[in-house]
Design a protein around this motif. Sequence first.
Motif, PDB file in Angstrom:
ATOM      1  N   SER A 478       1.039  -1.280  -0.317  1.00  0.00           N
ATOM      2  CA  SER A 478       0.038   0.059  -0.044  1.00  0.00           C
ATOM      3  C   SER A 478       1.134   1.289   0.046  1.00  0.00           C
ATOM      4  N   SER A 480       1.941   5.282  -1.467  1.00  0.00           N
ATOM      5  CA  SER A 480       1.520   6.648  -1.856  1.00  0.00           C
ATOM      6  C   SER A 480       1.781   6.898  -3.314  1.00  0.00           C
ATOM      7  N   ARG A 492      -4.044   2.719   8.715  1.00  0.00           N
ATOM      8  CA  ARG A 492      -4.802   1.938   9.486  1.00  0.00           C
ATOM      9  C   ARG A 492      -5.170   0.455   8.644  1.00  0.00           C
ATOM     10  N   GLN A 505      -2.812   6.633   4.325  1.00  0.00           N
ATOM     11  CA  GLN A 505      -3.186   7.906   3.958  1.00  0.00           C
ATOM     12  C   GLN A 505      -2.126   8.532   3.181  1.00  0.00           C
ATOM     13  N   GLN A 506      -2.355   9.230   2.097  1.00  0.00           N
ATOM     14  CA  GLN A 506      -1.452   9.904   1.560  1.00  0.00           C
ATOM     15  C   GLN A 506      -1.798  11.213   1.259  1.00  0.00           C
ATOM     16  N   GLU A 521      -6.243  11.522   1.296  1.00  0.00           N
ATOM     17  CA  GLU A 521      -7.092  10.595   0.884  1.00  0.00           C
ATOM     18  C   GLU A 521      -6.639   9.124   1.333  1.00  0.00           C
ATOM     19  N   TRP A 522      -7.313   8.198   1.503  1.00  0.00           N
ATOM     20  CA  TRP A 522      -6.962   6.994   1.783  1.00  0.00           C
ATOM     21  C   TRP A 522      -6.918   6.228   0.579  1.00  0.00           C
ATOM     22  N   GLN A 524      -7.098   3.073  -1.423  1.00  0.00           N
ATOM     23  CA  GLN A 524      -8.139   1.960  -1.205  1.00  0.00           C
ATOM     24  C   GLN A 524      -7.215   0.552  -1.266  1.00  0.00           C
ATOM     25  N   PRO A 664      -8.333   4.888  12.536  1.00  0.00           N
ATOM     26  CA  PRO A 664      -7.260   5.771  11.471  1.00  0.00           C
ATOM     27  C   PRO A 664      -6.012   6.392  12.409  1.00  0.00           C
ATOM     28  N   ALA A 666      -3.609   8.803  12.113  1.00  0.00           N
ATOM     29  CA  ALA A 666      -3.189   9.911  11.128  1.00  0.00           C
ATOM     30  C   ALA A 666      -3.292  11.295  12.114  1.00  0.00           C
TER      31      ALA A 666
END
Length: 721
Positions: A478, A480, A492, A505-506, A521-522, A524, A664, A666
């Motif tokens: 996952s 960015s 998360r 999250q990026q 945004e997360w 997906q 989350p 963050a």
Amino acid sequence: MCQGVGPNNSPSKLNAKDRAQRQKRSFDYANSIPGRTMRLTRQTNMRCMLFITAIILSYHPQPVQSIKITDFTAVIPVINLSREIASNIVYTWQLIDDDSPLMPLVGDKMKYDKIINKINQINRKIDDIEHQIVNKVELSVANLFRQHATFAKLEQNLQELADLMHRIKSRDRLMRSYLDSEEHLERHTLETFASSTVAQDVNSVQELLSRIELLVLGPQDLPFRKLGTLELMREATKTLVQHQEPDSVCSFGLSEQQVLYELFNTISITEIKGYSMMQFSWMLLKAYGKGNFTAEAKLMRRRFEERTNQTQLLLLQVMKQASPAYWRCDPVQRQHKEGETFVQLTRLLQGYVENEVALNTDNTCKETCGYYSWGVQQERCYKDTYCSKQSKCSGKIYDCDFIDSHMWICPAAKNTNRRYEYVEYENGIVLGHRKQCASGTTKVESWWRWLIWRCSYCFCLCDDAGKNSDRYINMRESVSDVMNNKVVTGMRFIKKSQIIHLIVQQGRLLPRGQIDNGTLEWVQPHNYTVMSQNVRNGRDYHTLNRNNRSLDLDDLYVPQGYVVTGVRFRLLGNHLNLEIRMTEKDFATGQLIDPEKSIWIGNVNTERSVNKRTEIKLDQPNVPLLSPLKSEPSFVSNRFIRFRESDRRTDAAQTTVPFFDAQPVAPVKPVPLSGAGLFHKGRPKFGGFVAPKVMTYDFGPHIVAPIGQAEAEAQRLKTLP
């Protein structure tokens, strides 16, 4: 532009005759505008001076090409702002340092209006940024002291600091109202404002700044050391952690380092405003012929530089002692909701009742329950025994144990992950929580075979990777979008199609460690199932089972000059092991460097390494949601944990623990990350949670940059076109 102000028309470059002619032209022009009168000269004179101050606040020099950590382009924004203001105020003093008063603003009214509108836009932007910072810090502090009344000194200190900053902010707002005013302001009003700002009394800006300095740095002239605000804040968080109350720290919404850093930013912005107002006031008094004030301005500048440098050094010291880690507390009042605050593995190893006659190919009962401990299968359901009334364990059966010959079994509802609510034995032992059985209990009894063998019911563990078992961990990365300059700002756990994913999250990286909030945004999770084509166990996902159910818990940090841009799991032996991707960045420009050359790093230690991993052992763990107390984190790195069944006595071994914390992670103020990790949090006798944590970017190396170069920088500004 202001008459007599600017690099190309400095009063020092005009002789007396030229200045007199320019004054006459300005006067004639001002009176030629319909509806204007002589009083406009005084009003525009004031606006011109306010305009000078606003230009000082909004000036941004061009970044240099060669970036070093000591360059001002490579320091944090508020330090860069302090440097710009100090140098530009010196520059402005050099421009207006002339015997004649400032000339009125002349030029097209539309151009004048555009300038004023631009200044107001800049001020509003500064206000928005300041409001965000102050709110976050105040929220963190309020959460801390609402729960702990033992830090009275720090609370009092912060309350007084907030009051002083509010008073300076109010005065700054008054100055801006003068700037925005379309009405005629009397000279007396402006003189009073300027005089009260620089006066030697308790309500002056000068005195307010001195009191802020005392609170932040602590008294410097006492025979004993007295801590200031930043140090008191660090001591408070340290005390909370030492007394096993880290839950108060994670309620900040920021890491410890971020709390200190944001508090420093708030204080610095206040001091910048106060300093600018004082310099503006002396300029205004000079313009009205009340004195020269050059010496006062220089003295104030030296004090501003000394105070700023001292605060920066103190911040660097306390930030080195503070943790950059941020994690999530338990939900408020521990109100958990599956899919939002936690996700779980299901039926990895689960309590299972079976008669020994079904555990061997001969359908005999000549062994004991303890004989069936190393992985047998249910061969067939013997006649009309209890196996015909429950779902079959189609996998391996382990760790069987005999408890009693007769029992009552309460089956669980069909829509749950459990097989049984509880099992009650005739000898009084109860496995699970005995309560009203909605579907009614079933009596199960052992029997004799041929009068010599006892066919006993055993309580075992079932390892069945069937459709009802969520036991898969995603191994795809996952990451960015580094090609669009995005970095990881949070993590998360989520569950999708029976697979547990760790996602990021990026957000787009901006100069000096800032994040574009509009791009957050997360990422997906990958859209696949374990039955999808070209999907393989051990490459795309990992299947947990009795022999492969260990997860490594590590803190991973990237070197200075890099940021985190991805996470993934790999197999290290039979352990799931976390890796993070790091990408080099330019702090000043905010650009990622060679993102296609990003590197994956992790901790390769095993149980057999020189630096051996140690296990977090769960002793008789109950369901973590049932814990009456808040979870306590275990932050020791280089460890691992095995997923296992819950305790037999308290839960009939029906639940797989630990759970995954799905909140989350963050920070409320997004920043790039200098690391990431996994840890376990829980309480003794409960399974707890595996949770992610992030390490916020360390701004420490970008803090120390003394600003006592204002005069040299002002000379450089004079050479600019």
